[in-house]
Design a protein around this motif. Structure first.
Motif, PDB file in Angstrom:
ATOM      1  N   SER A  23       0.837  -1.198   0.000  1.00 53.81           N
ATOM      2  CA  SER A  23       0.000   0.000   0.000  1.00 53.81           C
ATOM      3  C   SER A  23       0.873   1.248   0.000  1.00 53.81           C
ATOM      4  CB  SER A  23      -0.919  -0.005   1.225  1.00 53.81           C
ATOM      5  OG  SER A  23      -0.143   0.039   2.421  1.00 53.81           O
ATOM      6  N   ASP A  24       0.245   2.370  -0.368  1.00 56.81           N
ATOM      7  CA  ASP A  24       0.967   3.641  -0.354  1.00 56.81           C
ATOM      8  C   ASP A  24       1.404   4.006   1.061  1.00 56.81           C
ATOM      9  OD1 ASP A  24      -1.117   5.137  -2.965  1.00 56.81           O
ATOM     10  OD2 ASP A  24       0.667   3.851  -3.071  1.00 56.81           O
ATOM     11  N   GLN A  25       0.595   3.652   2.050  1.00 61.06           N
ATOM     12  CA  GLN A  25       0.961   3.965   3.432  1.00 61.06           C
ATOM     13  C   GLN A  25       2.219   3.192   3.847  1.00 61.06           C
ATOM     14  OE1 GLN A  25      -2.147   3.269   6.279  1.00 61.06           O
ATOM     15  NE2 GLN A  25      -0.864   3.789   8.043  1.00 61.06           N
ATOM     16  N   PHE A  26       2.271   1.901   3.475  1.00 62.58           N
ATOM     17  CA  PHE A  26       3.461   1.110   3.799  1.00 62.58           C
ATOM     18  C   PHE A  26       4.699   1.692   3.112  1.00 62.58           C
ATOM     19  CE2 PHE A  26       5.770  -2.653   5.031  1.00 62.58           C
ATOM     20  CZ  PHE A  26       6.679  -2.855   4.000  1.00 62.58           C
ATOM     21  N   LYS A  27       4.548   2.077   1.841  1.00 61.35           N
ATOM     22  CA  LYS A  27       5.686   2.652   1.128  1.00 61.35           C
ATOM     23  C   LYS A  27       6.131   3.964   1.770  1.00 61.35           C
ATOM     24  CE  LYS A  27       4.552   0.588  -3.358  1.00 61.35           C
ATOM     25  NZ  LYS A  27       4.203   0.855  -4.781  1.00 61.35           N
ATOM     26  N   ALA A  28       5.143   4.781   2.189  1.00 61.32           N
ATOM     27  CA  ALA A  28       5.484   6.062   2.815  1.00 61.32           C
ATOM     28  C   ALA A  28       6.211   5.845   4.144  1.00 61.32           C
ATOM     29  CB  ALA A  28       4.226   6.898   3.025  1.00 61.32           C
TER      30      ALA A  28
ATOM     31  N   GLN B 164      21.888  23.039   5.691  1.00 65.50           N
ATOM     32  CA  GLN B 164      20.450  23.297   5.581  1.00 65.50           C
ATOM     33  C   GLN B 164      19.639  22.008   5.757  1.00 65.50           C
ATOM     34  OE1 GLN B 164      19.321  24.896   1.832  1.00 65.50           O
ATOM     35  NE2 GLN B 164      17.251  25.377   2.439  1.00 65.50           N
ATOM     36  N   TYR B 165      18.511  22.110   6.471  1.00 73.80           N
ATOM     37  CA  TYR B 165      17.634  20.956   6.688  1.00 73.80           C
ATOM     38  C   TYR B 165      16.476  20.958   5.675  1.00 73.80           C
ATOM     39  CZ  TYR B 165      19.918  20.234  11.172  1.00 73.80           C
ATOM     40  OH  TYR B 165      20.839  20.003  12.142  1.00 73.80           O
ATOM     41  N   ILE B 166      16.075  19.793   5.287  1.00 69.67           N
ATOM     42  CA  ILE B 166      14.950  19.620   4.354  1.00 69.67           C
ATOM     43  C   ILE B 166      13.927  18.711   5.021  1.00 69.67           C
ATOM     44  CG2 ILE B 166      14.274  18.894   2.049  1.00 69.67           C
ATOM     45  CD1 ILE B 166      16.163  21.259   2.061  1.00 69.67           C
ATOM     46  N   SER B 167      12.655  19.057   4.875  1.00 72.40           N
ATOM     47  CA  SER B 167      11.619  18.331   5.592  1.00 72.40           C
ATOM     48  C   SER B 167      11.078  17.130   4.823  1.00 72.40           C
ATOM     49  CB  SER B 167      10.467  19.285   5.949  1.00 72.40           C
ATOM     50  OG  SER B 167       9.954  19.889   4.770  1.00 72.40           O
ATOM     51  N   LEU B 168      10.951  17.235   3.530  1.00 72.22           N
ATOM     52  CA  LEU B 168      10.359  16.138   2.773  1.00 72.22           C
ATOM     53  C   LEU B 168      11.275  14.929   2.792  1.00 72.22           C
ATOM     54  CD1 LEU B 168       8.981  18.109  -0.299  1.00 72.22           C
ATOM     55  CD2 LEU B 168       7.738  17.330   1.718  1.00 72.22           C
ATOM     56  N   CYS B 169      10.685  13.747   2.876  1.00 68.18           N
ATOM     57  CA  CYS B 169      11.475  12.523   3.057  1.00 68.18           C
ATOM     58  C   CYS B 169      12.425  12.258   1.891  1.00 68.18           C
ATOM     59  CB  CYS B 169      10.531  11.329   3.229  1.00 68.18           C
ATOM     60  SG  CYS B 169       9.532  11.402   4.743  1.00 68.18           S
ATOM     61  N   GLN B 170      11.908  12.349   0.671  1.00 65.84           N
ATOM     62  CA  GLN B 170      12.768  12.053  -0.465  1.00 65.84           C
ATOM     63  C   GLN B 170      13.916  13.042  -0.552  1.00 65.84           C
ATOM     64  OE1 GLN B 170      11.891   9.323  -2.391  1.00 65.84           O
ATOM     65  NE2 GLN B 170      13.834   9.458  -3.497  1.00 65.84           N
ATOM     66  N   SER B 171      13.597  14.303  -0.360  1.00 67.42           N
ATOM     67  CA  SER B 171      14.632  15.335  -0.393  1.00 67.42           C
ATOM     68  C   SER B 171      15.540  15.214   0.821  1.00 67.42           C
ATOM     69  CB  SER B 171      14.003  16.731  -0.431  1.00 67.42           C
ATOM     70  OG  SER B 171      13.203  16.893  -1.579  1.00 67.42           O
ATOM     71  N   LEU B 172      14.971  14.755   1.954  1.00 73.34           N
ATOM     72  CA  LEU B 172      15.757  14.633   3.178  1.00 73.34           C
ATOM     73  C   LEU B 172      16.908  13.650   2.988  1.00 73.34           C
ATOM     74  CD1 LEU B 172      16.113  15.306   6.167  1.00 73.34           C
ATOM     75  CD2 LEU B 172      14.522  13.450   6.687  1.00 73.34           C
ATOM     76  N   ILE B 173      16.648  12.538   2.319  1.00 72.56           N
ATOM     77  CA  ILE B 173      17.720  11.563   2.088  1.00 72.56           C
ATOM     78  C   ILE B 173      18.823  12.184   1.254  1.00 72.56           C
ATOM     79  CG2 ILE B 173      18.276   9.373   0.972  1.00 72.56           C
ATOM     80  CD1 ILE B 173      15.503   8.405   1.654  1.00 72.56           C
ATOM     81  N   SER B 174      18.443  12.840   0.166  1.00 75.92           N
ATOM     82  CA  SER B 174      19.443  13.420  -0.728  1.00 75.92           C
ATOM     83  C   SER B 174      20.283  14.467  -0.014  1.00 75.92           C
ATOM     84  CB  SER B 174      18.740  14.028  -1.950  1.00 75.92           C
ATOM     85  OG  SER B 174      19.667  14.689  -2.770  1.00 75.92           O
TER      86      SER B 174
END
Length: 771
Positions: A276-281, A315-325
């Motif tokens: 599910s999308d929730q599991f992936k998130a 600098q900190y980033i909040s979004l998960c995908q951007s946070l990893i990068s």
């Protein structure tokens, strides 16, 4: 409908088994210092998917499996390995390694049916079964890819996997709760090697199917890949999902249901998951937090050792995908935080040391007319104050001990430089020594590290020396020998360093020792293994080549001929093709060099010159005859620098006369000795030229030191820690090579002096006294 998702895994250099498996199972690219352990053990402890699992059973190579059991907490990783001696490149059938794995797995599940304890463990969740199949790799090394042995091994693996999957599904009652990941730690070139960055080594297939895996998605649009795999594998209609090799560890952790290894830098490839999308998130969020924690630890470490007003946060980033990068970028940011500061210290040290050596050369070959003694007390106080300030600064920042070395080392160096500058006033040239030529010598030497054709250009230019200097008219035969020898030797840098096909027939006319590689090659081709007699003769030749020259006369030509023949015999045993001609051509050119230098001395009318036939290496050198450095000596240095780096070959097949069972340290040592042999031949020749021309070895050493320092400074700015491991390793290797060149030449000079001037006498003849 295809029930699997597939793609290509992009590995990193070095494409070796050890770092590849660490990336697959632990999710990070291991520490470079693991090369010191032959890629068999990581010097840094790490977490892995095996460690996070409930139970892990492994079957395969003794070089790979124990390293994951060693780092696991508890006692839940079970390894089953065959003997190390089975990994033999000369084996008649390396596919038996894979057959052994499949047999053991089948016996394991069969025994589990009657073993209640084992069966209970198997029926638990979060279990891992790891099958390490080394047979294809071994057959690829021994017989090359696309050979019949290699293709048969692939068929064996395909059939074995199908049978193992069927056994596993039957054991668990086809409950649909098992996921399968099929991939490789590295690829292989057409000549049977791996370790570098060719696409055939860095691109490996990835096929995932079973529980929790997304089914293959059909596509109608052309996919953005141009490497031909889609067409070759006839999979243009199925979506291809490429990943980095480190991404496979988070994927396996997600499929098993265990935490991602704490040291993983991989990014979970969502297209492979059927959830599910929730599991992936949630999975992506966990992945992001796990990488972010590494970033935080790195930031805290740097913040504690930096003054507050000098610290600049990332600098900190909040979004998960951007946070990893951005977290990964932050890791690099703090890891290289002090790079500019330390780089400036290193450059100051290099410039100061090079300046001091130049001053020593100037004082030796320039006549000082006026020397004014200026008190150096103020200079000493200034340098002391600077050192105290640096120490206080580093203490406040709680810097590592290595920072003190980097920052304080330039202080005494520049003190010596400035002291010498203040001591001497005006000076005049005693003789045009050409010491500034060292700067211009660095340019072609640096280029030759990247383009070996520069060595061919250099040898071609050296071949014209007798014509340009007028020696050709006075000594035509020797000048012609020099000219032809240089041109013949100029062909070898154009030959490939790796990837050559063995050409044994070219070696047969070189020397008697060529018979051994021919016999060994024939035996390996017939899959009869390495003959014991061949191995004994090869090792005996290698051992005797270092002391046999010491038994000959110390007369110039007698000793040089003995050295060249002894080293050439060992080189032939380590040759697989046209390179067997190299020591013969090199020796020819070395004798031509000695004779042409003698002709140059005659043309210059130098007094006190000795005939070559009367020179004895063991005779004491008359210090009074040692002359000052001249401009013509710079030309001799140019010849030496070009000849030292002519030919190198790193084909693993070179060592097959000595051993075929994989041993990285012995194989590496043999190939290194093969590289060193031409160095010894050239340095013995240069030792001869020093003796015949009364050359100042101290002055030459100082100029070589300046050249190596300037080259090292150049390569220091080229060192990089980004890109492929091939690029990183190449930049570091170049820097280390030129840094160690001076020490290496010093040691080599001592070795050549012993080889040329010392003599072993095994027995003495007793004088007969007659009445």
């Amino acid at each position: 409908m295809c029930f699997c998702t597939w793609g290509v895994s992009h590995t990193r250099v070095p494409t070796e088994s050890r770092p590849g498996h660490v990336a697959l199972i632990a999710g990070f690219y291991e520490d470079v210092s693991a090369v010191a352990k032959g890629w068999k053990e990581n010097p840094v402890e790490f977490d892995s998917v095996f460690n996070e699992s409930r139970h892990t059973w492994c079957w395969g190579s003794p070089d790979i499996l124990p390293m994951f059991a060693k780092g696991a907490t508890g006692d839940h990783v079970y390894t089953h390995t065959y003997p190390a001696a089975e990994e033999d490149f000369a084996s008649t059938d390396a596919s038996k390694l894979d057959t052994w794995v499949f047999t053991q797995v089948k016996s394991f599940f069969k025994s589990a049916k009657s073993n209640s304890t084992l069966k209970a463990s198997l029926l638990e969740d979060k279990n891992v079964f790891f099958l390490h199949l080394l047979g294809i790799d071994t057959n690829g090394h021994a017989h090359r890819p696309m050979s019949q042995e290699y293709l048969d091994n692939i068929g064996l693996v395909d059939a074995g996997l199908a049978e193992v999957v069927s056994i596993i599904e039957d054991f668990f009652g086809n409950d649909g709760r098992t996921a399968y990941v099929f991939t490789s730690d590295h690829g292989m070139t057409n000549w049977g090697s791996h370790g570098a960055g060719h696409p055939s080594e860095t691109l490996t297939p990835l096929v995932v199917w079973g529980a929790g895996v997304q089914k293959a998605q059909r596509v109608s649009e052309p996919q953005p890949y141009n490497n031909g795999y889609l067409q070759d594998w006839k999979l243009e209609h199925l979506r291809r999902v490429d990943v980095s090799q480190a991404d496979i560890a988070p994927l396996m952790a997600s499929l098993i249901g265990v935490p991602i290894p704490v040291n993983s830098v991989g990014v979970l490839p969502l297209p492979y998951l059927n959830n599910s999308d929730q599991f992936k998130a949630e999975s992506m969020y966990t992945n992001a937090i796990q990488v972010l924690e590494q970033f935080k630890v790195k930031m805290t470490q740097k913040k504690e050792t930096t003054l507050s007003f000098l610290f600049t946060s990332y600098q900190y980033i909040s979004l998960c995908q951007s946070l990893i990068s951005h977290s990964l970028e932050g890791l690099v940011y703090y890891h290289t935080y002090d790079r500019f500061f330390l780089g400036c210290s290193v450059v100051l040290g290099f410039v100061g040391w090079t300046s001091y050596v130049v001053l020593v050369i100037l004082k030796t070959h320039l006549l000082f007319l006026l020397c004014v003694q200026i008190p150096s007390r103020n200079l000493a106080r200034l340098c002391t104050c600077i050192a105290v300030v640096i120490i206080l600064f580093l203490l406040i920042q709680r810097s590592p001990i290595t920072y003190y070395i980097y920052c304080l080392l330039p202080v005494p160096v520049w003190y010596s430089v400035l002291k010498d500058l203040f001591t001497c006033g005006s000076l005049t040239v005693r003789e045009n020594a050409g010491s500034s030529t060292a700067v211009f010598l660095c340019c072609p030497q640096v280029v030759s590290f990247f383009h070996r054709t520069m060595l061919t250009v250099g040898l071609t230019a050296l071949s014209l020396w007798p014509l340009l200097s007028g020696l050709f008219c006075k000594a035509k035969s020797r000048s012609l020998s020099w000219f032809v020898g240089c041109l013949c030797l100029a062909l070898f840098p154009l030959m490939p360093v790796v990837g050559r096909e063995p050409n044994i027939h070219l070696m047969l006319h070189v020397a008697v020792c060529a018979y051994m590689p021919s016999l060994t090659h024939s035996s390996l081709q017939q899959k009869q293994g390495l003959p014991l007699l061949n191995q004994i003769i090869s090792w005996s030749t290698l051992a005797s080549s270092t002391f046999v020259p010491l038994l000959s006369s110390t007369r110039l030509f007698h000793r040089l001929l003995s050295i060249f023949l002894s080293l050439t015999s060992t080189y032939l045993l380590l040759s697989t093709g046209s390179e067997a001609l190299f020591p013969t051509v090199l020796s020819w050119l070395m004798f031509a060099w000695i004779n042409i230098e003698q002709e140059a001395l005659i043309a210059q009318g130098i007094s006190g010159r000795q005939e070559l036939s009367t020179i004895d290496f063991s005779a004491n050198i008359d210090i009074a005859k040692i002359r000052q450095l001249k401009l013509d000596d710079i030309r001799r240095l140019v010849s030496l620098s070009v000849l030292l780096f002519l030919f190198a070959s790193f084909d693993p097949a070179s060592v097959y006369c000595f051993l075929t069972v994989f041993n990285p340290f012995i194989m590496g040592g043999l190939m290194m000795w093969k590289v060193i042999i031409p160095f010894i031949i050239v340095m013995c020749t240069f030792e001869t030229i020093q003796v015949t021309t009364q050359l100042s070895s101290r002055s030459l050493f100082l100029i070589v030191l300046v050249i190596s320092d300037l080259m090292a400074l150049h390569f220091f700015f080229m060192v990089q820690d980004y890109g492929s491991w091939l690029d990183i390793g190449t930049s570091i290797s170049h820097y280390v090579i030129v840094m160690s060149m001076t020490i290496f030449l010093m040691l080599l000079s001592v070795v050549t002096h012993v080889l040329t001037s010392r003599r072993l006498i095994l027995w003495r003849r007793h004088k007969m006294h007659f009445p």
